[in-house]
Design a protein around this motif. Structure first.
Motif, PDB file in Angstrom:
ATOM      1  N   ASN A   1       0.824  -1.211   0.000  1.00 47.77           N
ATOM      2  CA  ASN A   1       0.000   0.000   0.000  1.00 47.77           C
ATOM      3  C   ASN A   1       0.859   1.261   0.000  1.00 47.77           C
ATOM      4  O   ASN A   1       0.472   2.276  -0.599  1.00 47.77           O
ATOM      5  CB  ASN A   1      -0.925  -0.002   1.216  1.00 47.77           C
ATOM      6  CG  ASN A   1      -2.068  -0.997   1.074  1.00 47.77           C
ATOM      7  OD1 ASN A   1      -2.839  -0.942   0.131  1.00 47.77           O
ATOM      8  ND2 ASN A   1      -2.171  -1.930   2.002  1.00 47.77           N
ATOM      9  N   LEU A   2       2.008   1.222   0.658  1.00 49.24           N
ATOM     10  CA  LEU A   2       2.905   2.372   0.603  1.00 49.24           C
ATOM     11  C   LEU A   2       3.358   2.642  -0.819  1.00 49.24           C
ATOM     12  O   LEU A   2       3.443   3.789  -1.256  1.00 49.24           O
ATOM     13  CB  LEU A   2       4.125   2.125   1.497  1.00 49.24           C
ATOM     14  CG  LEU A   2       3.938   2.266   3.006  1.00 49.24           C
ATOM     15  CD1 LEU A   2       5.190   1.791   3.731  1.00 49.24           C
ATOM     16  CD2 LEU A   2       3.630   3.708   3.383  1.00 49.24           C
TER      17      LEU A   2
ATOM     18  N   SER B   1      -0.358   2.698  -3.394  1.00 52.20           N
ATOM     19  CA  SER B   1      -1.409   3.651  -3.021  1.00 52.20           C
ATOM     20  C   SER B   1      -0.828   4.980  -2.551  1.00 52.20           C
ATOM     21  O   SER B   1      -1.348   6.043  -2.880  1.00 52.20           O
ATOM     22  CB  SER B   1      -2.305   3.058  -1.929  1.00 52.20           C
ATOM     23  OG  SER B   1      -2.946   1.880  -2.389  1.00 52.20           O
ATOM     24  N   GLY B   2       0.246   4.913  -1.789  1.00 51.67           N
ATOM     25  CA  GLY B   2       0.847   6.138  -1.265  1.00 51.67           C
ATOM     26  C   GLY B   2       1.986   6.679  -2.084  1.00 51.67           C
ATOM     27  O   GLY B   2       2.499   7.772  -1.775  1.00 51.67           O
TER      28      GLY B   2
ATOM     29  N   GLN C   1       4.974   5.925  -2.058  1.00 51.32           N
ATOM     30  CA  GLN C   1       6.184   6.065  -1.232  1.00 51.32           C
ATOM     31  C   GLN C   1       7.109   4.872  -1.521  1.00 51.32           C
ATOM     32  O   GLN C   1       7.298   3.989  -0.694  1.00 51.32           O
ATOM     33  CB  GLN C   1       5.814   6.122   0.249  1.00 51.32           C
ATOM     34  CG  GLN C   1       4.893   7.273   0.606  1.00 51.32           C
ATOM     35  CD  GLN C   1       4.602   7.342   2.084  1.00 51.32           C
ATOM     36  OE1 GLN C   1       5.502   7.231   2.923  1.00 51.32           O
ATOM     37  NE2 GLN C   1       3.327   7.524   2.439  1.00 51.32           N
TER      38      GLN C   1
END
Length: 312
Positions: free
Chosen positions: A274-275, A278-279, A281
């Motif tokens: 998710n980092l 989605s993020g 990062q």
């Protein structure tokens, strides 16, 4: 009487007709690399290169101005103080401590039962236990996820049929146990096959000697079978540890069915995913992945050392 003359010697002292000694070539032969070269090339491209690139990414951070900038170990310092990361690590650690022993004990009991020769239809039983491993993890998780449903699944049907209220398997308190049940269902057969294969190579002479000594079946199991397959137990434990720290498919798929129970940082792998996707990062995601890889290697190595000590 004919007298045979002794063989004449060459100037080097060797008998006539003997093959002259050829000095060995001291140069290194590179023929072996022709065999392992293709494997080493693929290994470097698909294993070493991604790890090196991940380490490289973990040393940088994307800034709003200036793009990626070198930050050294700041991403690692952030991860070590990240409560969400440590929550995910603690969750998979609890999963490992509880689920792995249960799964391996069940697999060992099944393997011992099949190997005993006293189980009726052992071949069919062995295939039936192994069959869930052939089911893809995505399919297995979806199947169990719909059975866990309280409004549309098996749990809901039982509640409606008997007028009871069973606990919701997808609630925040029970979702980790529900995932453990799915993983156990998937991999009991796989571990059973490892143990069963190890049991089949135990010399039958040991069983005959134990029978002559009047040993019971329990004594045969504890004194002969389990010590003989200790290496397989260690291997299965290491594989299970790696799988626990890499837990991703099951919570990722169940997240749509239990959005309030499974967070974006439910497991370290899910957190890194998710980092990254989605993020955006990527650098911090690579840092989390590197830390988890090192942690997994340390735990697996400690288990291997302890297993080797007991075996010796």
């Amino acid at each position: 009487m004919t007298v045979m003359s002794p063989p004449t010697a060459t100037p080097t002292g060797a008998p006539a007709g003997a093959r002259p000694h050829r000095p060995r070539r001291t140069g290194r032969s590179w023929k072996g690399w022709g065999f392992i070269g293709p494997f080493m090339l693929v290994f470097a491209l698909v294993f070493l290169a991604p790890i090196a690139y991940s380490i490289y990414l973990s040393l940088f951070r994307k800034q709003m101005i200036g793009g990626n900038s070198f930050v050294g170990l700041e991403n690692y310092q952030q991860a070590f103080s990240d409560p969400q990361f440590w929550s995910a690590v603690g969750r998979v650690s609890l999963f490992l401590v509880v689920q792995v022993p249960i799964m391996l004990v069940i697999a060992l009991i099944v393997a011992l039962a099949v190997d005993s020769g006293r189980l009726y239809g052992s071949s069919f039983f062995r295939i039936s236990i192994f069959l869930p491993y052939a089911v893809p993890a995505v399919v297995a998780t979806l199947m169990w996820g719909f059975m866990y449903g309280t409004r549309f699944g098996l749990v809901g049907n039982i509640n409606d049929a008997f007028g009871i209220s069973l606990p919701n398997p997808l609630s925040p308190d029970l979702v980790l146990a529900s995932i453990g049940n799915i993983v156990t269902w998937e991999f009991v057969g796989y571990n059973m096959l490892i143990f069963y294969a190890a049991l089949r190579v135990i010399p039958r002479d040991l069983y005959e000697a134990a029978e002559l000594d009047g040993a019971s079946q329990l004594r045969v199991i504890t004194a002969i079978k389990i010590p003989a397959i200790r290496g397989s137990l260690v291997v299965a434990t290491i594989f299970s540890i790696i799988g626990s720290f890499q837990l991703f498919n099951e919570p990722s798929i169940l997240k749509s069915l239990a959005p309030n129970a499974i967070t974006t940082y439910f497991t370290p792998n899910l957190y890194a995913y998710n980092l990254s996707f989605s993020g955006q990062q990527f650098n911090y995601s690579a840092t989390v992945a590197i830390i988890m890889g090192v942690l997994t290697m340390i735990v697996a190595y400690v288990v291997q050392l302890r297993g080797m000590k007991k075996e010796s």
